[in-house]
Enzyme design. Structure first.
Site, PDB file in Angstrom:
ATOM      1  N   ASP A  11      -2.088  -2.826  -0.297  1.00  0.00           N
ATOM      2  CA  ASP A  11      -1.847  -1.718  -0.407  1.00  0.00           C
ATOM      3  C   ASP A  11      -2.198  -0.682   0.219  1.00  0.00           C
ATOM      4  O   ASP A  11      -2.427   1.010  -0.273  1.00  0.00           O
ATOM      5  CB  ASP A  11      -2.943  -1.576  -2.137  1.00  0.00           C
ATOM      6  CG  ASP A  11      -2.456  -2.136  -2.816  1.00  0.00           C
ATOM      7  OD1 ASP A  11      -1.724  -3.152  -3.267  1.00  0.00           O
ATOM      8  OD2 ASP A  11      -3.710  -3.326  -3.241  1.00  0.00           O
ATOM      9  N   LYS A  14       2.912   0.615   1.837  1.00  0.00           N
ATOM     10  CA  LYS A  14       3.695  -0.656   3.267  1.00  0.00           C
ATOM     11  C   LYS A  14       5.418   0.255   1.858  1.00  0.00           C
ATOM     12  O   LYS A  14       6.279  -0.047   3.028  1.00  0.00           O
ATOM     13  CB  LYS A  14       3.973  -1.539   2.996  1.00  0.00           C
ATOM     14  CG  LYS A  14       2.077  -2.030   3.869  1.00  0.00           C
ATOM     15  CD  LYS A  14       2.613  -3.749   3.704  1.00  0.00           C
ATOM     16  CE  LYS A  14       1.922  -4.356   1.952  1.00  0.00           C
ATOM     17  NZ  LYS A  14      -0.082  -3.572   1.860  1.00  0.00           N
ATOM     18  N   GLY A  38       2.682  -5.707  -4.901  1.00  0.00           N
ATOM     19  CA  GLY A  38       3.222  -4.536  -5.341  1.00  0.00           C
ATOM     20  C   GLY A  38       3.051  -3.695  -4.782  1.00  0.00           C
ATOM     21  O   GLY A  38       2.411  -3.142  -4.475  1.00  0.00           O
ATOM     22  N   HIS A  39       4.236  -3.545  -4.059  1.00  0.00           N
ATOM     23  CA  HIS A  39       4.534  -1.708  -3.002  1.00  0.00           C
ATOM     24  C   HIS A  39       5.693  -1.404  -3.981  1.00  0.00           C
ATOM     25  O   HIS A  39       6.671  -0.960  -4.747  1.00  0.00           O
ATOM     26  CB  HIS A  39       5.532  -2.537  -2.884  1.00  0.00           C
ATOM     27  CG  HIS A  39       5.169  -3.964  -1.391  1.00  0.00           C
ATOM     28  ND1 HIS A  39       6.027  -4.260  -0.755  1.00  0.00           N
ATOM     29  CD2 HIS A  39       3.627  -4.183  -1.363  1.00  0.00           C
ATOM     30  CE1 HIS A  39       4.865  -4.926   0.560  1.00  0.00           C
ATOM     31  NE2 HIS A  39       3.460  -5.282  -0.533  1.00  0.00           N
ATOM     32  N   GLN A 220       0.589  -8.327   1.126  1.00  0.00           N
ATOM     33  CA  GLN A 220      -0.827  -7.592   1.400  1.00  0.00           C
ATOM     34  C   GLN A 220      -1.132  -7.129   2.645  1.00  0.00           C
ATOM     35  O   GLN A 220      -1.154  -6.012   3.696  1.00  0.00           O
ATOM     36  CB  GLN A 220      -1.578  -9.780   1.214  1.00  0.00           C
ATOM     37  CG  GLN A 220      -1.033 -10.512   0.401  1.00  0.00           C
ATOM     38  CD  GLN A 220      -0.292 -10.724   0.182  1.00  0.00           C
ATOM     39  OE1 GLN A 220       0.774 -11.445   0.981  1.00  0.00           O
ATOM     40  NE2 GLN A 220       0.692 -10.290  -1.111  1.00  0.00           N
ATOM     41  N   THR A 297      -2.175  -6.134 -11.103  1.00  0.00           N
ATOM     42  CA  THR A 297      -3.193  -6.514 -11.867  1.00  0.00           C
ATOM     43  C   THR A 297      -3.953  -5.118 -12.418  1.00  0.00           C
ATOM     44  O   THR A 297      -4.415  -5.560 -13.858  1.00  0.00           O
ATOM     45  CB  THR A 297      -3.841  -7.092 -11.218  1.00  0.00           C
ATOM     46  OG1 THR A 297      -5.002  -6.851 -10.199  1.00  0.00           O
ATOM     47  CG2 THR A 297      -3.352  -8.437 -10.879  1.00  0.00           C
ATOM     48  N   ASP A 329      -3.889  13.081   2.601  1.00  0.00           N
ATOM     49  CA  ASP A 329      -3.805  14.222   1.283  1.00  0.00           C
ATOM     50  C   ASP A 329      -4.935  13.859   0.383  1.00  0.00           C
ATOM     51  O   ASP A 329      -5.849  14.324  -0.421  1.00  0.00           O
ATOM     52  CB  ASP A 329      -2.553  13.940   0.372  1.00  0.00           C
ATOM     53  CG  ASP A 329      -1.877  12.994  -0.576  1.00  0.00           C
ATOM     54  OD1 ASP A 329      -2.182  12.194   0.494  1.00  0.00           O
ATOM     55  OD2 ASP A 329      -2.158  12.451  -1.612  1.00  0.00           O
ATOM     56  N   SER A 407       1.017  10.128   5.672  1.00  0.00           N
ATOM     57  CA  SER A 407       1.926   9.844   4.832  1.00  0.00           C
ATOM     58  C   SER A 407       1.017  11.054   3.852  1.00  0.00           C
ATOM     59  O   SER A 407      -0.282  11.126   3.638  1.00  0.00           O
ATOM     60  CB  SER A 407       1.093   8.919   4.594  1.00  0.00           C
ATOM     61  OG  SER A 407       2.509   8.918   2.506  1.00  0.00           O
ATOM     62  N   VAL A 408       1.863  12.346   2.939  1.00  0.00           N
ATOM     63  CA  VAL A 408       1.022  13.512   2.461  1.00  0.00           C
ATOM     64  C   VAL A 408       1.208  13.255   0.621  1.00  0.00           C
ATOM     65  O   VAL A 408       0.852  13.822   0.233  1.00  0.00           O
ATOM     66  CB  VAL A 408       1.272  14.228   3.114  1.00  0.00           C
ATOM     67  CG1 VAL A 408      -0.044  14.455   4.335  1.00  0.00           C
ATOM     68  CG2 VAL A 408       2.029  15.047   2.971  1.00  0.00           C
TER      69      VAL A 408
HETATM   70  P1  GDP Z   1       1.529  -1.271  -0.728  1.00  0.00           P
HETATM   71  O1  GDP Z   1       1.509  -2.566  -1.723  1.00  0.00           O
HETATM   72  O2  GDP Z   1       1.282  -1.388   0.859  1.00  0.00           O
HETATM   73  O3  GDP Z   1       3.365  -1.311  -1.202  1.00  0.00           O
HETATM   74  O4  GDP Z   1       0.939  -0.187  -1.407  1.00  0.00           O
HETATM   75  P2  GDP Z   1       0.543  -0.314  -2.748  1.00  0.00           P
HETATM   76  O5  GDP Z   1       1.915   0.692  -3.557  1.00  0.00           O
HETATM   77  O6  GDP Z   1       0.146  -1.295  -3.928  1.00  0.00           O
HETATM   78  O7  GDP Z   1      -0.276   1.488  -3.129  1.00  0.00           O
HETATM   79  C1  GDP Z   1      -0.035   2.929  -2.115  1.00  0.00           C
HETATM   80  C2  GDP Z   1      -0.133   3.567  -3.034  1.00  0.00           C
HETATM   81  O8  GDP Z   1      -0.106   5.061  -3.057  1.00  0.00           O
HETATM   82  C3  GDP Z   1       1.058   3.144  -4.282  1.00  0.00           C
HETATM   83  O9  GDP Z   1       0.968   3.694  -5.392  1.00  0.00           O
HETATM   84  C4  GDP Z   1       1.423   4.695  -4.118  1.00  0.00           C
HETATM   85  O10 GDP Z   1       2.607   5.478  -4.915  1.00  0.00           O
HETATM   86  C5  GDP Z   1       0.708   5.742  -3.828  1.00  0.00           C
HETATM   87  N1  GDP Z   1       1.443   5.951  -2.122  1.00  0.00           N
HETATM   88  C6  GDP Z   1       1.969   5.824  -1.569  1.00  0.00           C
HETATM   89  N2  GDP Z   1       1.934   7.031  -0.145  1.00  0.00           N
HETATM   90  C7  GDP Z   1       0.977   8.039  -0.172  1.00  0.00           C
HETATM   91  C8  GDP Z   1       0.685   8.947  -0.104  1.00  0.00           C
HETATM   92  O11 GDP Z   1       0.521   9.174   1.384  1.00  0.00           O
HETATM   93  N3  GDP Z   1       0.076   9.707  -0.612  1.00  0.00           N
HETATM   94  C9  GDP Z   1      -0.671  10.067  -2.156  1.00  0.00           C
HETATM   95  N4  GDP Z   1      -1.736  10.439  -2.852  1.00  0.00           N
HETATM   96  N5  GDP Z   1      -0.227   8.516  -2.129  1.00  0.00           N
HETATM   97  C10 GDP Z   1       0.373   6.944  -1.739  1.00  0.00           C
HETATM   98  P1  IMO Z   2       0.385  -5.978  -1.467  1.00  0.00           P
HETATM   99  O1  IMO Z   2       1.488  -6.465  -0.951  1.00  0.00           O
HETATM  100  C1  IMO Z   2      -4.272  -6.055  -2.246  1.00  0.00           C
HETATM  101  C2  IMO Z   2      -5.711 -10.109  -2.844  1.00  0.00           C
HETATM  102  C3  IMO Z   2      -5.766 -10.094  -4.386  1.00  0.00           C
HETATM  103  C4  IMO Z   2      -7.325 -11.309  -4.135  1.00  0.00           C
HETATM  104  C5  IMO Z   2      -6.853 -11.968  -3.053  1.00  0.00           C
HETATM  105  C6  IMO Z   2      -6.366 -13.199  -2.980  1.00  0.00           C
HETATM  106  O2  IMO Z   2       0.455  -5.022  -2.531  1.00  0.00           O
HETATM  107  O3  IMO Z   2      -0.558  -5.433  -0.488  1.00  0.00           O
HETATM  108  P2  IMO Z   2      -3.542 -14.284  -4.155  1.00  0.00           P
HETATM  109  O4  IMO Z   2      -3.243 -13.621  -5.521  1.00  0.00           O
HETATM  110  O5  IMO Z   2      -2.698 -14.646  -3.060  1.00  0.00           O
HETATM  111  O6  IMO Z   2      -3.942 -15.165  -3.981  1.00  0.00           O
HETATM  112  O7  IMO Z   2      -5.477 -12.850  -3.902  1.00  0.00           O
HETATM  113  O8  IMO Z   2      -5.935 -11.537  -2.387  1.00  0.00           O
HETATM  114  N1  IMO Z   2      -3.881  -9.679  -2.831  1.00  0.00           N
HETATM  115  C7  IMO Z   2      -3.774  -8.131  -2.842  1.00  0.00           C
HETATM  116  N2  IMO Z   2      -4.662  -7.254  -2.645  1.00  0.00           N
HETATM  117  N3  IMO Z   2      -2.870  -5.665  -1.997  1.00  0.00           N
HETATM  118  C8  IMO Z   2      -1.860  -6.858  -2.252  1.00  0.00           C
HETATM  119  O9  IMO Z   2      -0.676  -7.366  -1.939  1.00  0.00           O
HETATM  120  C9  IMO Z   2      -2.258  -8.489  -2.709  1.00  0.00           C
HETATM  121  N4  IMO Z   2      -2.173  -9.685  -2.766  1.00  0.00           N
HETATM  122  C10 IMO Z   2      -3.561 -10.041  -3.366  1.00  0.00           C
HETATM  123  O10 IMO Z   2      -6.763  -8.968  -5.667  1.00  0.00           O
HETATM  124  O11 IMO Z   2      -8.714 -10.255  -3.758  1.00  0.00           O
HETATM  125 MG    MG Z   3       0.076  -3.372  -3.052  1.00  0.00          MG
END
Ligand code: GDP
Ligand code: IMO
Ligand code: MG
Length: 418
Positions: A11, A14, A38-39, A220, A297, A329, A407-408
């Protein structure tokens, strides 16, 4: 090929950056993980969350690949494509699926839930998407793969696999219903048949030798890697740069840059060690300001200060050439911000990330001046507050790797390149 991957516990942002960088590439390829990811990405004030589909999908002229290292759930794939926006006849031009990608069956999801249920207090905190059981079947050579969908006897094969899983499920005290999952799953299978399913290792190598630019999109994060994360509180794939080669069928000689992406602080969702976790109002404030709730989730993410020993470890394992810092930010408004610079275990300074998850790590912090301005509208590095630039400089000094993006904000434009 360049690789973009997470250096923390997932998270990191990416999805946002893969989308923002896509114009510079021809191909965007996912190499591991599955619907546990979840991207999120945002443009024109609309937020999209992708689970299986690579984050280059909104760029019409780009080719997206679901690589052999991914575990693919047809029902998630169907839901995702239906809510994406572009119609299926357009998406089939933008997306190719590896015939070697293993399938997540409805019973894999049930097994995941049953297994977690049985663990009681030792739960991994899995996203319950069937990831562990699907990779287990892959490693034990019992899996079904995307290419099998095209076989005439696919239904029989499916029934055999299901029967084997049902036998396993008898060992668990876990009630479940499978029928409702199954109908969506088979609808997903029919949808997948409309896409190109091929040996994408040939495609990707051909495109690479034609000089086309490939961006491998990690899922991940490094600290959730099956080998190098805090096992067993990890996911079931290699999330690190080496995983990109295995998960796409491309040689390490093709790898150019490794982009390591991290938040200006840390988050973790699910169980396992988190040395800099803040279980107080500061952690709560970061969670609120950063909207730190899981994109897959909805679970609240655990929050804490930036952990440099862990970041340095991740940089080493991945061979990171450039760092991208996200969510700067979110830290606006703190009078001071802390960065963990070393670990103490049993009173002794420790340079390595311990093998033992029960090690009582006491983080040593350096306190730096915070920044109070709203920086979300800034687009030039030199316009950022001096104290934030010091924060970035501190990280660069510690790690020896340049921070090339700050990133901001969540929008694709809220990205400062240096
Ligand atoms: P990923 O799994 O690595 O793609 O990241 P996620 O999407 O799960 O979580 C990143 C969260 O931060 C998302 O809700 C994005 O919209 C948000 N986000 C990404 N970059 C920034 C940033 O620079 N600032 C803020 N405030 N939110 C961001
Ligand atoms: P992105 O790509 C954050 C965590 C789960 C749990 C462990 C194992 O959005 O960054 P699994 O479902 O793979 O058996 O879970 O890994 N986990 C993540 N945490 N971002 C993710 O993906 C994750 N994918 C799995 O919360 O701790
Ligand atoms: Mg994610």
């Amino acid at each position: 090929m360049d690789i973009l991957l997470g250096l923390q516990w997932g998270d990191e942002g990416k999805g946002k950056l893969v989308d923002a960088l896509s114009p510079e590439y021809d191909i965007i390829a996912r190499f591991q993980g599955g619907p546990n990811a979840g991207h999120s990405l945002e443009f024109n004030k609309v937020k999209h969350v992708l689970h299986l589909i690579p984050s280059g999908i909104f760029h019409p002229e780009k080719l997206n690949i679901i690589g052999n290292g991914v575990v693919l759930d047809p029902s998630v794939f169907k839901n995702e494509t239906e809510h994406l926006g572009p119609p299926v006849n357009e998406l089939v031009k933008r997306l190719v699926i590896s015939s070697r990608a293993n399938l997540i069956l409805p019973t894999h999801r049930v097994l995941d839930a049953a297994c977690e249920h049985q663990k009681g207090n030792l739960k991994i905190g899995s996203t319950l998407k069937g990831i562990g059981p699907a990779y287990t079947d892959k490693a034990s050579r019992n899996g079904l793969r995307a290419g099998d969908i095209l076989r005439k006897d696919f239904r029989e094969l499916y029934e055999e696999h299901k029967a084997a899983h049902m036998a396993l499920l008898k060992n668990y005290k876990y009630e479940f219903k499978i029928d409702e999952f199954e109908s969506g799953w088979f609808e997903g299978i029919e949808l997948i048949k409309k896409f190109r399913i091929e040996n994408t290792e040939y495609l990707i190598n051909k495109l690479a030798s034609d000089g086309r630019k490939i961006l491998a999109e990690g899922a991940q994060g490094t600290m959730l890697d099956i080998d190098f994360g805090s096992y067993p509180y990890v996911t079931s794939s290699n999330t690190i740069s080496a995983g990109a080669c295995a998960g796409l069928g491309i040689s390490p000689r093709q790898v150019r840059e490794v982009f390591g992406i991290f938040k200006a602080y840390c988050t973790r969702v699910g169980s396992g060690p988190f040395p800099t976790e803040l279980s107080d109002e500061t952690g709560e404030l970061i969670r609120k300001t950063g909207c730190e709730y899981g994109a897959t989730t909805g679970r609240p993410r655990r929050c804490g200060w930036l952990d440099l020993p862990a970041l340095r470890y991740a940089i080493m394992i991945n061979g990171v050439t450039r760092l991208f810092m996200m969510k700067a930010d979110v830290l606006s408004g703190f009078r001071t911000v802390k960065i963990c610079t070393s670990y103490f275990i049993d009173g002794k300074k420790q340079d390595e990330i311990p093998f033992d998850n029960d090690a009582r790590i006491v983080p040593e912090y350096t306190e730096l001046e915070g920044w109070s301005e709203d920086i979300s509208g800034i687009r030039e590095y030199k316009s950022l507050p001096l104290s934030l630039r010091h924060y970035v400089g501190f990280i660069e000094n510690y790690t020896g790797v340049p921070v090339k993006i700050v990133s901001v904000g969540p929008d694709r434009n809220a990205t400062i390149f240096r």
